[in-house]
Design a protein around this motif. Structure first.
Motif, PDB file in Angstrom:
ATOM      1  N   LEU A 252       0.785  -1.302  -0.066  1.00 59.10           N
ATOM      2  CA  LEU A 252      -0.120   0.052  -0.080  1.00 59.10           C
ATOM      3  C   LEU A 252       0.791   1.296   0.095  1.00 59.10           C
ATOM      4  O   LEU A 252       2.231   1.285   0.350  1.00 59.10           O
ATOM      5  N   ASP A 253       0.340   2.239  -0.449  1.00 55.98           N
ATOM      6  CA  ASP A 253       1.006   3.525  -0.331  1.00 55.98           C
ATOM      7  C   ASP A 253       1.183   4.102   1.246  1.00 55.98           C
ATOM      8  O   ASP A 253       0.112   3.832   1.944  1.00 55.98           O
ATOM      9  N   ASP A 254       2.212   4.357   1.539  1.00 57.21           N
ATOM     10  CA  ASP A 254       2.561   4.936   3.002  1.00 57.21           C
ATOM     11  C   ASP A 254       1.544   5.780   3.505  1.00 57.21           C
ATOM     12  O   ASP A 254       1.448   5.979   4.839  1.00 57.21           O
ATOM     13  N   ALA A 255       0.787   6.732   2.680  1.00 56.70           N
ATOM     14  CA  ALA A 255      -0.005   7.471   3.421  1.00 56.70           C
ATOM     15  C   ALA A 255      -1.501   6.780   3.710  1.00 56.70           C
ATOM     16  O   ALA A 255      -2.168   7.572   4.272  1.00 56.70           O
ATOM     17  N   VAL A 256      -1.750   5.793   3.506  1.00 59.61           N
ATOM     18  CA  VAL A 256      -2.948   4.703   3.690  1.00 59.61           C
ATOM     19  C   VAL A 256      -3.054   4.689   5.325  1.00 59.61           C
ATOM     20  O   VAL A 256      -2.198   3.864   5.852  1.00 59.61           O
ATOM     21  N   ALA A 269      -9.459   4.122   3.447  1.00 62.87           N
ATOM     22  CA  ALA A 269      -9.528   4.989   2.265  1.00 62.87           C
ATOM     23  C   ALA A 269     -10.729   5.714   2.058  1.00 62.87           C
ATOM     24  O   ALA A 269     -11.746   5.128   2.389  1.00 62.87           O
ATOM     25  N   TRP A 274     -10.362  -0.773  -3.663  1.00 58.59           N
ATOM     26  CA  TRP A 274      -9.525  -1.215  -4.239  1.00 58.59           C
ATOM     27  C   TRP A 274      -8.448  -1.943  -2.973  1.00 58.59           C
ATOM     28  O   TRP A 274      -7.612  -2.754  -3.479  1.00 58.59           O
TER      29      TRP A 274
END
Length: 313
Positions: A252-256, A269, A274
């Motif tokens: 996953l993106d670190d910002a999640v 999210a 997704w």
């Protein structure tokens, strides 16, 4: 454009100690007029102590409490005349009828007989007491006793209604009924201050909430704004061991935003669809059981405090 009304309740630097125990720790709080305002947190967070200082049953060890612009410590009697309070435990005369309880309470406020009769009739209808109004209180169910307790707090037509855990222990139908009455009061202009540890109660009723833990306020905003600021609109949650969780998060993106409690992992999210694909990728296409749901205030509490609401003292 009219000037905004001053807050109904204003607390500045308020602390309350009982011996060596600090129940409330440096609390700043403003309750806007005409809103439903929630104090949210686990048992032992300091919610009830905060209410007791607002309606004058306890004095702060430090700081100031003002209600309707008056210092409660100096003008307690005048402040209480404008309040209605429903305590956690019902305070009722068990050997009298519900109607007689309301009449006695009306006399406590020095209301005349005509006014008492009119208000009793209005509250019997408003809280849907019906024929139960003429039953002896000890024969009433818990739900009807709770409705009666709220009715007593409304006999003086308060400008500020304080409800301390009003629906704890009630079945879902009775809870929904009381929620409806609280919404009606707020719509009519009554300021409502409510404590609760039920997430759905706070999100459905409150315009604004303060989340408390260990006597401190750790968040203060509208429920939706708190969720948006700290997490995202949707959550996916599922069981996994630590190694599986690390593999899932690595994709996953670190910002999640994500949270873990025991073997349960939650990721957030604005559109969590997704994240389902990421979970299937973790399992090689197999379908692991998961829950897809809206993010809620308990998630916010967990993200800020590291504990669930039912894990606090």
């Amino acid at each position: 454009m009219p000037e905004p009304k001053p807050p109904v309740v204003s607390m500045r630097g308020v602390s309350k100690s009982y011996g060596r125990s600090l129940a409330v720790d440096g609390l700043d709080l403003d309750v806007p007029a005409g809103q439903c305002f929630g104090l949210l947190g686990p048992n032992g967070a300091g919610k009830t102590t905060t209410l007791r200082m607002i309606y004058g049953a306890a004095r702060p060890s430090a700081g100031t409490v003002a209600v309707f612009g008056r210092d409660v410590a100096r003008h307690g009697r005048a402040v209480r005349a404008q309040l209605g309070v429903t305590l956690q435990d019902n305070v009722l005369i068990e050997t009298a009828t519900a109607r007689e309880n309301m009449e006695i309470f009306g006399r406590h406020y020095l209301l005349d007989a005509e006014t008492i009769a009119r208000r009793v009739g209005t509250l019997v209808e408003f809280l849907q007491l019906g024929a139960h109004a003429d039953m002896i209180v000890r024969r009433l169910s818990g739900g009807f006793k709770r409705r009666l307790a709220v009715a007593l707090s409304l006999m003086n037509m308060p400008e500020l209604l304080i409800l301390d855990e009003p629906t704890t222990g009630l079945d879902p139908n009775v809870r929904q009924g009381l929620w409806s009455r609280i919404r009606a009061l707020r719509a009519a202009g009554t300021t409502v201050l409510i404590t609760t540890h039920y997430m759905d109660e706070a999100e459905r009723l409150c315009d604004r909430v303060v989340i408390m833990t260990r006597g401190r306020a750790i968040a203060d905003d509208a429920p939706a704004a708190l969720i948006a600021a700290h997490l995202a609109r949707e959550a996916i949650e599922f069981d996994c061991d630590e190694a599986e969780g690390e593999r899932f998060l690595a994709g996953l993106d670190d910002a999640v935003p994500h949270l873990r409690t025991g073997d349960r992992l939650m990721a957030f999210a604005d559109d969590a669809g997704w994240l389902q694909e990421a979970l299937r990728a973790l399992d090689g296409g197999d379908r692991r059981p998961f829950v897809l749901r809206p993010a809620n205030l308990e998630d916010v509490f967990l993200s800020l405090s590291g504990t669930r609401l039912d894990e606090e003292g």
